[in-house]
Design an enzyme around this catalytic site. Sequence first.
Site, PDB file in Angstrom:
ATOM      1  N   GLU A 131       0.818  -1.213   0.000  1.00 59.51           N
ATOM      2  CA  GLU A 131       0.000   0.000   0.000  1.00 59.51           C
ATOM      3  C   GLU A 131       0.853   1.266   0.000  1.00 59.51           C
ATOM      4  OE1 GLU A 131      -2.929   2.029  -0.663  1.00 59.51           O
ATOM      5  OE2 GLU A 131      -3.730   0.183   0.173  1.00 59.51           O
ATOM      6  N   GLY A 136       1.580   7.369  -0.540  1.00 59.26           N
ATOM      7  CA  GLY A 136       1.770   7.484   0.897  1.00 59.26           C
ATOM      8  C   GLY A 136       0.641   6.925   1.739  1.00 59.26           C
ATOM      9  N   LYS A 207       4.779   4.625 -10.238  1.00 55.54           N
ATOM     10  CA  LYS A 207       3.468   4.494  -9.593  1.00 55.54           C
ATOM     11  C   LYS A 207       2.369   4.232 -10.620  1.00 55.54           C
ATOM     12  CE  LYS A 207       5.010   7.495  -5.849  1.00 55.54           C
ATOM     13  NZ  LYS A 207       4.970   8.862  -5.257  1.00 55.54           N
TER      14      LYS A 207
END
Length: 430
Positions: A131, A136, A207
């Site tokens: 996660e 973040g 990401k």
Amino acid sequence: MMRTRPLKVALLGCGVVGSEVARIMTTHADDLAARIGAPVELAGVAVRRPDKVRAGVPAELITTDATALVKRGDIDVVVEVIGGVEPARTLIKTAFEHGASVVSANKALLAQDGAGLYAAADEHGKDLYYEAAVAGAIPLIRPLRESLAGDKINRVMGIVNGTTNFILDAMDTTGAGYQEALDEATALGYAEADPTADVEGYDAAAKAAILAGIAFHTRVRLDDVYREGMTEVTAADFASAKRMGCTIKLLAICERAADGESVTARVHPAMIPLSHPLASVREAYNAVFVEAEAAGRLMFYGPGAGGAPTASAVLGDLVAVCRNRLNEATGPGESAYTQLPVSPMGDVVTRYHISLDVADKPGVLAQVATVFAEHGVSIDTVRQQGKDGEASLVVVTHRAPDAALSGTVEALRKLDTVRGVASIMRVEGE
């Protein structure tokens, strides 16, 4: 009834994030035990510099031999927060081989070799949770992997790098130039001494690869992601954006093609309307906008980096993995059943905002319009200003394949009446 034998945790890395993980494990030990159903014990911390003072971490837990730590055999969960591809990849696979599940915050490794890590976890019947690798503290990976597992996601678009958002927000709100805004971000600790990974889009691209893979149930690697940095964005670009009722953000965009037969993943600066929810994301915050077939439009917002926020995500994964260990179960593994191809950037359909420096004389607009027509690109709006023989021409297009728009720009550069292409930017979020 709570189990009395503790679950043992090995921590790889004790920097900004790792030290927060250790602190929370210690200060919230009773709460974590109650939530998990068993106490958790920090059994070892692998670091590169053992002499550095680490508040709250007993000296006897510190080791420089990360390999020996993950090979111990009594470790239940390895938390990896060292980053980079190696030695992290080897250490994680070694942890699986010796019976530990893994919680990682390593976006670079997951983007490059997520499939290999999943395969190793599956081979040994262990968990891989991550996660903290994207955005973040924002709960994002688990909602995509679990909450929306029964839905069809068509698009994921977001601001996933706080440094770049801080810089662009400063340029927008204060009128500062890029370098001035970067200097402020560096002074405040938002930008690294070498900000290349952030401002050139490498961090966001990693990401994007992770998000696309989860959202579309297909394998997307870092090399599949089109990447364009934001260092060329100027105050003039923001002025143009404001005239259009827009602002500029560095966006990670993952899309399923209209026919459902392919996907795309890209990172680049883009103008977005002020009415779009992402336009209001300020300073170093992150936000991700998800469009799903049944759920509709969802937005996930919050702090996307920092020791405590990232540690929060790590600890959330740690609780989930520890619960699975107690129940002798594992959570969701890799879902790549669709095996969809990743289309190149040229196939992406988007809009462009193009600013040209042109000669201020009759016929220029007609020449420019002809070039757009010859490449099959329809013009939405045109704005022209001229003085003393020079002029600027701003063209906003309708949606067209990126390859056609790129070809148009190359043809425009060859016109005698076009002095130069001042700026090119995509328009998103409509």
